[in-house]
Design a protein around this motif. Structure first.
Motif, mmCIF file in Angstrom:
data_model
loop_
_atom_site.group_PDB
_atom_site.id
_atom_site.type_symbol
_atom_site.label_atom_id
_atom_site.label_comp_id
_atom_site.label_asym_id
_atom_site.label_seq_id
_atom_site.Cartn_x
_atom_site.Cartn_y
_atom_site.Cartn_z
ATOM 1 N N THR A 124 -0.572 -7.004 1.172
ATOM 2 C CA THR A 124 0.175 -7.806 2.137
ATOM 3 C C THR A 124 1.012 -6.964 3.088
ATOM 4 O O THR A 124 1.420 -7.440 4.147
ATOM 5 N N PHE A 125 1.294 -5.715 2.687
ATOM 6 C CA PHE A 125 2.128 -4.856 3.518
ATOM 7 C C PHE A 125 1.750 -3.400 3.266
ATOM 8 O O PHE A 125 1.442 -3.015 2.133
ATOM 9 N N GLY A 126 1.787 -2.600 4.339
ATOM 10 C CA GLY A 126 1.490 -1.189 4.146
ATOM 11 C C GLY A 126 1.768 -0.368 5.380
ATOM 12 O O GLY A 126 1.792 -0.886 6.504
ATOM 13 N N ALA A 127 2.001 0.921 5.158
ATOM 14 C CA ALA A 127 2.143 1.888 6.241
ATOM 15 C C ALA A 127 0.938 2.813 6.218
ATOM 16 O O ALA A 127 0.497 3.241 5.149
ATOM 17 N N MET A 128 0.401 3.097 7.390
ATOM 18 C CA MET A 128 -0.776 3.958 7.505
ATOM 19 C C MET A 128 -0.633 4.853 8.725
ATOM 20 O O MET A 128 0.067 4.512 9.677
ATOM 21 N N ALA A 129 -1.304 5.987 8.692
ATOM 22 C CA ALA A 129 -1.399 6.833 9.878
ATOM 23 C C ALA A 129 -2.516 6.306 10.770
ATOM 24 O O ALA A 129 -3.542 5.822 10.269
ATOM 25 N N PRO A 130 -2.370 6.360 12.090
ATOM 26 C CA PRO A 130 -3.452 5.949 12.987
ATOM 27 C C PRO A 130 -4.775 6.640 12.683
ATOM 28 O O PRO A 130 -5.846 6.062 12.899
ATOM 29 N N SER A 131 -4.724 7.878 12.172
ATOM 30 C CA SER A 131 -5.964 8.582 11.821
ATOM 31 C C SER A 131 -6.785 7.793 10.812
ATOM 32 O O SER A 131 -8.021 7.763 10.886
ATOM 33 N N MET A 132 -6.106 7.159 9.847
ATOM 34 C CA MET A 132 -6.825 6.359 8.853
ATOM 35 C C MET A 132 -7.552 5.204 9.522
ATOM 36 O O MET A 132 -8.714 4.915 9.209
ATOM 37 N N LEU A 133 -6.863 4.546 10.460
ATOM 38 C CA LEU A 133 -7.501 3.423 11.154
ATOM 39 C C LEU A 133 -8.652 3.885 12.033
ATOM 40 O O LEU A 133 -9.639 3.167 12.205
ATOM 41 N N THR A 134 -8.514 5.085 12.590
ATOM 42 C CA THR A 134 -9.594 5.611 13.424
ATOM 43 C C THR A 134 -10.884 5.723 12.621
ATOM 44 O O THR A 134 -11.973 5.385 13.109
ATOM 45 N N LEU B 14 0.825 -1.196 0.000
ATOM 46 C CA LEU B 14 0.000 0.000 0.000
ATOM 47 C C LEU B 14 0.868 1.258 0.000
ATOM 48 O O LEU B 14 1.832 1.355 0.773
ATOM 49 N N GLN B 15 0.522 2.239 -0.861
ATOM 50 C CA GLN B 15 1.168 3.550 -0.860
ATOM 51 C C GLN B 15 0.059 4.568 -0.603
ATOM 52 O O GLN B 15 -0.647 4.975 -1.511
ATOM 53 N N LEU C 27 -3.001 -9.457 4.773
ATOM 54 C CA LEU C 27 -2.116 -8.441 5.342
ATOM 55 C C LEU C 27 -1.186 -9.076 6.369
ATOM 56 O O LEU C 27 -1.598 -9.446 7.459
ATOM 57 N N LYS C 28 0.118 -9.163 6.018
ATOM 58 C CA LYS C 28 1.054 -9.850 6.909
ATOM 59 C C LYS C 28 1.874 -8.894 7.774
ATOM 60 O O LYS C 28 2.396 -9.280 8.820
ATOM 61 N N ALA C 29 2.009 -7.628 7.344
ATOM 62 C CA ALA C 29 2.748 -6.655 8.143
ATOM 63 C C ALA C 29 2.156 -5.276 7.914
ATOM 64 O O ALA C 29 1.797 -4.918 6.788
ATOM 65 N N CYS C 30 2.068 -4.512 8.998
ATOM 66 C CA CYS C 30 1.464 -3.181 8.931
ATOM 67 C C CYS C 30 2.243 -2.226 9.827
ATOM 68 O O CYS C 30 2.507 -2.545 10.991
ATOM 69 N N ILE C 31 2.629 -1.094 9.254
ATOM 70 C CA ILE C 31 3.320 -0.054 10.008
ATOM 71 C C ILE C 31 2.325 1.058 10.317
ATOM 72 O O ILE C 31 1.629 1.540 9.430
ATOM 73 N N LEU C 32 2.267 1.470 11.578
ATOM 74 C CA LEU C 32 1.502 2.656 11.971
ATOM 75 C C LEU C 32 2.511 3.754 12.234
ATOM 76 O O LEU C 32 3.485 3.556 12.965
ATOM 77 N N THR C 33 2.298 4.913 11.618
ATOM 78 C CA THR C 33 3.302 5.958 11.677
ATOM 79 C C THR C 33 2.669 7.326 11.465
ATOM 80 O O THR C 33 1.466 7.431 11.234
#
Length: 504
Positions: A239-249, A192-193, A263-269
């Protein structure tokens, strides 16, 4: 032949996948897939245009769009020994022209055939209109790792954007650090980009994928990010992506319906990561390893990371997940106001050093003088960057994040951490509402605290009584303001500056 670290870590693997990737998918952009062969052709034609321009300028402007030409332009510029400065199409033209003027570049790459820069003094290369060109992608302009890779302009306190210079050494050191976190990607991954190309996490999002020959799945400008990200995770098997916590909220109400086994790995940043949000995300992302990555732009995307553990309680303070340990190419210290290094449990400013730290701000000696300093550590003199973040070491070598130092306030002589006020307010709402505490000066020039709540307006009497049971009187907010939806900036962080305008 790969000579510099940047060439070894980035250009060599990129060229290999461009040459050998063939029909394998490199990008999914707005529903259209593009192969590595198509990306290769695009990189070659842009390289040809840059090479034939006759320009010896090191930094080129790049109008960033959600298209293949924009990503190919970055690779082409790097292969030609140049750096790029991204210009966002949705930001004011005046601001972008100011950036061009600050950098002093005369050349701009733009895929748009009706470029908004057509009337400027800049020489524009319309990348979408270029014809095919052949070149050897295993050969490139070999330059020092000290040369720049990109310049990102962030908001400046004077109203004028300030440029953060990121060198090739910074980028290659980051890539080396990134792989040492244990995250693994391969050519079958779909990544994910989700970030604007004027924000540094976008570099991680597309670059680590392309280095491994994976597919980059982007979110088009103008789309509702969290909904589009959800559809990509479901329909495209991200399978992999970085997201801001705001998106998950924003996604949180749909966690029960969201099935994302791939989804095997996820970065929150990009912003502080609430514990309760992660606990709910775990229930949804059942096969996912979750990481909290932290870092200012000046430290090249990330400088610390924390891998969450499903089986035990995760480190946190005021309901916010720990930012973990320094990356492999980063040294971290926590200092008091006098510059003395602090030990376990003592709160101070996080400062970082190492090969990932920017060489400095673009033509801004004053800012460079205040933001960087040298200090001897273990017999070696190191150059540190002041993050402005309040942290402390816990007993296990992890860093606990408490918030911005400028999010502290002195009220009635007491030093108050606004993050603590936010923590108790979130607990009152069972972590179902977002809150922001801001300090401000009242008419008598005394400091007070306002609490913003993401909700329709309601009576606050019970909330006030709850907070009085949890905190001393001087920490109780004097104003309570409601926002149906918090404004976000281009980095998907809550725009605290916009909220503070309501207090002026």
């Amino acid at each position: 032949m790969c000579v510099s670290n940047f060439e070894q870590q980035i250009l060599c693997p990129l060229s290999d996948h461009l040459i050998n990737g063939g029909a394998r998918e490199a990008f999914l952009i707005a529903g259209t897939t593009y192969s590595y062969a198509q990306l290769k052709d695009c990189v070659m034609k842009i390289r040809g245009a840059v090479s034939q321009s006759g320009s010896d300028e090191k930094v080129w402007a790049l109008a960033v769009h959600d298209d293949l030409e924009t990503y190919a332009s970055i690779i082409a510029l790097w292969m030609e020994g140049r750096a790029y400065v991204p210009l966002h199409p949705n930001q004011p033209l005046e601001r972008n022209l100011n950036i061009i003027e600050q950098v002093g570049t005369r050349h701009l790459l733009d895929s748009a055939t009706d470029s908004v820069y057509i009337n400027s003094a800049t020489e524009i290369i319309t990348t979408s209109a270029l014809q095919g060109t052949e070149c050897d992608l295993r050969e490139w302009q070999s330059v020092s790792d000290n040369e720049l890779g990109y310049i990102l302009f962030t908001s400046g306190s004077t109203g004028v954007p300030k440029g953060v210079c990121i060198s090739r050494r910074n980028i290659s050191a980051f890539i080396d650090s990134f792989w040492q976190t244990g995250i693994e990607l391969g050519s079958t991954d779909r990544c994910l980009q989700a970030f604007d190309l004027t924000f540094d996490v976008s570099v991680q999002s597309f670059l680590v994928a392309l280095i491994k020959g994976a597919c980059v799945c982007t979110i088009p400008y103008g789309q509702v990010k969290y909904l589009y990200a959800a559809s990509l995770m479901i329909d495209e098997g991200i399978t992999f992506g970085a997201m801001a916590p705001s998106m998950l909220t924003y996604l949180r109400p749909y966690f029960d319906e969201l099935e994302i086994p791939a989804l095997k790995a996820c970065i929150l940043t990009a912003e502080a990561c609430p514990v309760d949000l992660m606990e709910d995300w775990y229930k949804c992302a059942v096969n996912t390893e979750i990481y909290d990555f932290y870092g200012p732009t000046e430290a090249t995307i990330y400088c610390t990371y924390y891998k969450l553990n499903r089986a035990e309680e995760n480190l946190s303070a005021n309901g916010i997940i720990s930012i973990g340990k320094p990356l492999a190419n980063v040294t971290a210290v926590i200092l008091d106001e006098k510059g003395k290094e602090l030990g376990v449990g003592d709160k101070g400013e996080l400062c970082v050093a190492g090969d990932q730290i920017t060489p400095g701000y673009w033509k801004n000696d004053e800012k460079n003088t205040t933001s960087f300093f040298e200090m001897e550590l273990n017999g070696e003199k190191k150059r540190f960057y002041r993050t402005g973040d309040l942290c402390y070491w816990d007993g296990s070598g992890n860093i606990i994040y408490l918030g911005r130092i400028d999010q502290q306030a002195k009220i009635q002589g007491y030093r108050v951490e606004l993050g603590e006020i936010e923590y108790h307010a979130r607990r009152y709402y069972n972590n179902e509402k977002r809150v922001v505490a801001l300090a401000f000066q009242n008419e008598k020039n005394l400091t007070e605290v306002a609490l913003f709540i993401e909700s329709e307006e309601q009576n606050t009497q019970e909330l006030v009584e709850y907070l009085k049971d949890k905190m001393p009187h001087y920490m109780i907010p004097s104003q309570y303001l409601f926002e149906p939806s918090f404004p976000l900036n281009n980095s998907d962080k809550i725009d605290r500056t916009a909220l503070k305008q309501r207090l002026l």
